[in-house]
Design a protein around this motif. Structure first.
Motif, PDB file in Angstrom:
ATOM      1  N   THR A  48      -1.220   8.136  -7.369  1.00  0.00           N
ATOM      2  CA  THR A  48      -0.568   6.632  -7.779  1.00  0.00           C
ATOM      3  C   THR A  48      -0.623   6.069  -5.740  1.00  0.00           C
ATOM      4  N   CYS A  49      -0.855   6.647  -4.768  1.00  0.00           N
ATOM      5  CA  CYS A  49      -0.797   6.485  -3.383  1.00  0.00           C
ATOM      6  C   CYS A  49      -3.185   5.968  -3.296  1.00  0.00           C
ATOM      7  N   ASP A  50      -3.052   5.015  -2.500  1.00  0.00           N
ATOM      8  CA  ASP A  50      -4.523   4.155  -1.646  1.00  0.00           C
ATOM      9  C   ASP A  50      -5.186   4.819  -1.047  1.00  0.00           C
ATOM     10  N   LYS A  51      -4.668   5.978  -0.118  1.00  0.00           N
ATOM     11  CA  LYS A  51      -5.284   6.144   0.684  1.00  0.00           C
ATOM     12  C   LYS A  51      -4.062   7.551   1.548  1.00  0.00           C
TER      13      LYS A  51
ATOM     14  N   MET B 200       0.906  -1.536  -0.086  1.00  0.00           N
ATOM     15  CA  MET B 200      -0.450   0.253  -0.200  1.00  0.00           C
ATOM     16  C   MET B 200       0.776   1.418  -0.203  1.00  0.00           C
ATOM     17  N   LYS B 201       0.107   2.383  -0.747  1.00  0.00           N
ATOM     18  CA  LYS B 201       1.366   3.658  -0.732  1.00  0.00           C
ATOM     19  C   LYS B 201       0.145   4.583  -0.152  1.00  0.00           C
ATOM     20  N   LEU B 202       0.944   5.261   0.833  1.00  0.00           N
ATOM     21  CA  LEU B 202       0.316   6.386   1.457  1.00  0.00           C
ATOM     22  C   LEU B 202       0.678   7.431   1.539  1.00  0.00           C
ATOM     23  N   LEU B 203      -0.235   8.897   1.289  1.00  0.00           N
ATOM     24  CA  LEU B 203       0.021   9.668   0.622  1.00  0.00           C
ATOM     25  C   LEU B 203       0.136  10.569   2.561  1.00  0.00           C
ATOM     26  N   VAL B 204       1.154  11.559   2.866  1.00  0.00           N
ATOM     27  CA  VAL B 204       0.955  11.489   4.249  1.00  0.00           C
ATOM     28  C   VAL B 204       2.109  13.207   3.955  1.00  0.00           C
ATOM     29  N   CYS B 205       0.593  13.757   5.027  1.00  0.00           N
ATOM     30  CA  CYS B 205       1.245  15.599   4.638  1.00  0.00           C
ATOM     31  C   CYS B 205       1.097  15.663   6.190  1.00  0.00           C
TER      32      CYS B 205
ATOM     33  N   LYS C 195     -10.347  15.951  -6.403  1.00  0.00           N
ATOM     34  CA  LYS C 195     -10.480  15.040  -7.620  1.00  0.00           C
ATOM     35  C   LYS C 195     -10.455  13.937  -7.758  1.00  0.00           C
ATOM     36  N   TYR C 196     -10.216  13.616  -6.207  1.00  0.00           N
ATOM     37  CA  TYR C 196     -10.565  11.557  -6.633  1.00  0.00           C
ATOM     38  C   TYR C 196     -11.653  11.386  -5.311  1.00  0.00           C
ATOM     39  N   PRO C 197     -12.538  11.516  -5.748  1.00  0.00           N
ATOM     40  CA  PRO C 197     -13.543  12.016  -4.988  1.00  0.00           C
ATOM     41  C   PRO C 197     -14.182  10.582  -4.316  1.00  0.00           C
ATOM     42  N   ASN C 198     -13.569   9.604  -4.695  1.00  0.00           N
ATOM     43  CA  ASN C 198     -13.485   8.282  -4.044  1.00  0.00           C
ATOM     44  C   ASN C 198     -12.550   7.462  -3.569  1.00  0.00           C
ATOM     45  N   LYS C 199     -11.309   8.464  -3.017  1.00  0.00           N
ATOM     46  CA  LYS C 199      -9.951   8.048  -2.710  1.00  0.00           C
ATOM     47  C   LYS C 199     -10.537   8.280  -1.125  1.00  0.00           C
ATOM     48  N   GLU C 200      -9.400   7.498  -0.409  1.00  0.00           N
ATOM     49  CA  GLU C 200      -9.711   7.404   1.328  1.00  0.00           C
ATOM     50  C   GLU C 200      -8.852   8.729   1.826  1.00  0.00           C
ATOM     51  N   ILE C 201      -9.456   9.204   2.803  1.00  0.00           N
ATOM     52  CA  ILE C 201      -8.916  10.889   3.050  1.00  0.00           C
ATOM     53  C   ILE C 201      -8.831  10.557   4.814  1.00  0.00           C
ATOM     54  N   ILE C 202      -8.260  10.136   5.388  1.00  0.00           N
ATOM     55  CA  ILE C 202      -7.699  10.123   7.137  1.00  0.00           C
ATOM     56  C   ILE C 202      -7.012  10.911   7.718  1.00  0.00           C
ATOM     57  N   TYR C 203      -8.163  11.696   8.487  1.00  0.00           N
ATOM     58  CA  TYR C 203      -7.597  13.230   9.046  1.00  0.00           C
ATOM     59  C   TYR C 203      -7.294  12.778  10.517  1.00  0.00           C
ATOM     60  N   TYR C 204      -6.178  12.893  10.448  1.00  0.00           N
ATOM     61  CA  TYR C 204      -5.514  12.285  12.285  1.00  0.00           C
ATOM     62  C   TYR C 204      -4.820  13.408  13.282  1.00  0.00           C
ATOM     63  N   ILE C 205      -5.341  13.232  14.243  1.00  0.00           N
ATOM     64  CA  ILE C 205      -4.645  15.292  15.349  1.00  0.00           C
ATOM     65  C   ILE C 205      -5.694  15.785  14.055  1.00  0.00           C
ATOM     66  N   LEU C 206      -7.571  16.116  14.953  1.00  0.00           N
ATOM     67  CA  LEU C 206      -7.958  17.324  14.210  1.00  0.00           C
ATOM     68  C   LEU C 206      -7.826  18.925  14.527  1.00  0.00           C
TER      69      LEU C 206
END
Length: 347
Positions: A75-78, A1-6, A98-109
């Motif tokens: 190219t990232c899964d989540k 799995m590739k995870l895009l992190v910011c 741009k990616y309406p079906n891609k899972e976006i997880i927010y941690y430390i709200l």
């Protein structure tokens, strides 16, 4: 799995480091994070900004970075966004478009419970899953299926909690991490130690500060022992004097009695008080207020910060009650968050 992190903040990367311990080895991190955790697109030092003018100068760079992250997401899964709502919320919006079906997880709200409650609707609109580290945070949200209390990251990162109060003759001093905080509090701390004799005075300094910056900002600190290890020093100390911030929650969880003090620029403080409608500024006190209990520690703000006030609090604080309250605080927060967030990412 590739995870895009910011993860743009130093604190976010401390949390990310703990989180990574629970992620499968086949998960590849892509994006913005500390280079110790992989191969980021940018070193965190390139993202550091100090003040409004510096932020304006870097505005074009941040727009460019946002666009690069949106492209990298292809190219990232989540996606995992951590803190930094000023950047990450607009990024989440672009990603969702741009990616309406891609899972976006927010941690430390973002702390919408303290101010800018309008961010709640944006978080619910742009993100798939919201990982909350504040037990009462979900009260603000209408889409309850999106938000989960995952625990608090400090319960992963603090490895030892006091089993009993001890007299170590060590007193810790944490005057903050911002130049203004340090310059406001250090003169008071230097006078205070003269009135608390026969102790070892330990000044906790962030590891990112070099000798030149320390000399210029802290002044003469020859009467202090220097430490770069906050948790270890708080564990060893019998008392602490701490600037408002995460460090106050760390001390409360560890079980080290302390006094909170904070002196901001008058205009900044006035603006903050206008927008933030909370009875306390210390997180531990905010949590106790939500539990319907009296505050766990004293808070001295602005003109109320004086040598006499801090000394009086040190001499008269009910340290046994504080220690028992610290146990209640750990029970309230329940557990660390890293494992639960890892499960959310991997499921």
């Amino acid at each position: 799995m590739k995870l895009l992190v910011c993860a743009m903040e130093t604190s976010s990367n401390i949390h990310l480091k703990e989180l990574k311990k629970h992620l499968s080895d086949d998960i590849e991190l892509v994006g913005v994070f500390d280079k110790e955790l992989g191969n980021p697109m940018y070193d965190l030092t390139a993202l550091a900004i100090m003040g409004f003018i510096d932020a304006l100068k870097k505005l074009r760079f941040f727009f460019k970075l946002r666009d690069e992250l949106v492209e990298a997401a292809a190219t990232c899964d989540k996606v995992l966004l951590m803190d930094s709502s000023g950047f990450n919320l607009p990024l989440a919006k672009k990603l969702k478009q741009k990616y309406p079906n891609k899972e976006i997880i927010y941690y430390i709200l973002p702390q919408a419970w303290a101010w800018k409650k309008g961010r709640v609707k944006k978080l619910e609109a742009y993100c798939s899953k919201l990982c909350s580290i504040i037990p009462f945070e979900s009260e603000l949200y209408t889409q309850k299926d999106k938000i989960t209390y995952v625990g608090h990251p400090l319960l992963d990162e603090i490895h030892h909690f006091k089993e009993k109060l001890t007299q170590s003759n060590k007193i810790a001093f944490m005057p903050g991490s911002r130049k203004t905080e340090i310059k406001n509090l250090m003169p008071i701390f230097k006078e205070l130690i003269k009135l608390i004799p026969n102790k070892e005075y330990i000044l906790i300094i962030p590891s990112k500060f070099d000798d030149e910056y320390i000399s210029r900002t802290y002044g003469d600190i020859s009467n202090f022992t220097i430490s770069r290890q906050a948790h270890e020093t708080l564990q060893q100390s019998e008392y602490a004097f701490i600037c408002s911030g995460t460090a106050t929650l760390e001390a409360a969880l560890i079980g080290t009695p302390f006094t909170l003090s904070y002196i901001a620029k008058k205009l900044d403080y006035k603006i903050g008080r206008t927008f933030v409608k909370l009875p306390y500024i210390g997180l531990a006190n905010i949590f106790f207020d939500k539990m319907g209990k009296k505050c766990i520690h004293s808070e001295f703000l602005q003109e109320d910060v004086s040598v006499e006030a801090l000394l009086d609090d040190y001499n008269n604080m009910n340290k046994d009650k504080f220690f028992e309250d610290s146990k209640l605080l750990r029970e309230y927060l329940k557990n660390g968050s890293s494992k639960n967030v890892a499960n959310i990412i991997q499921n």
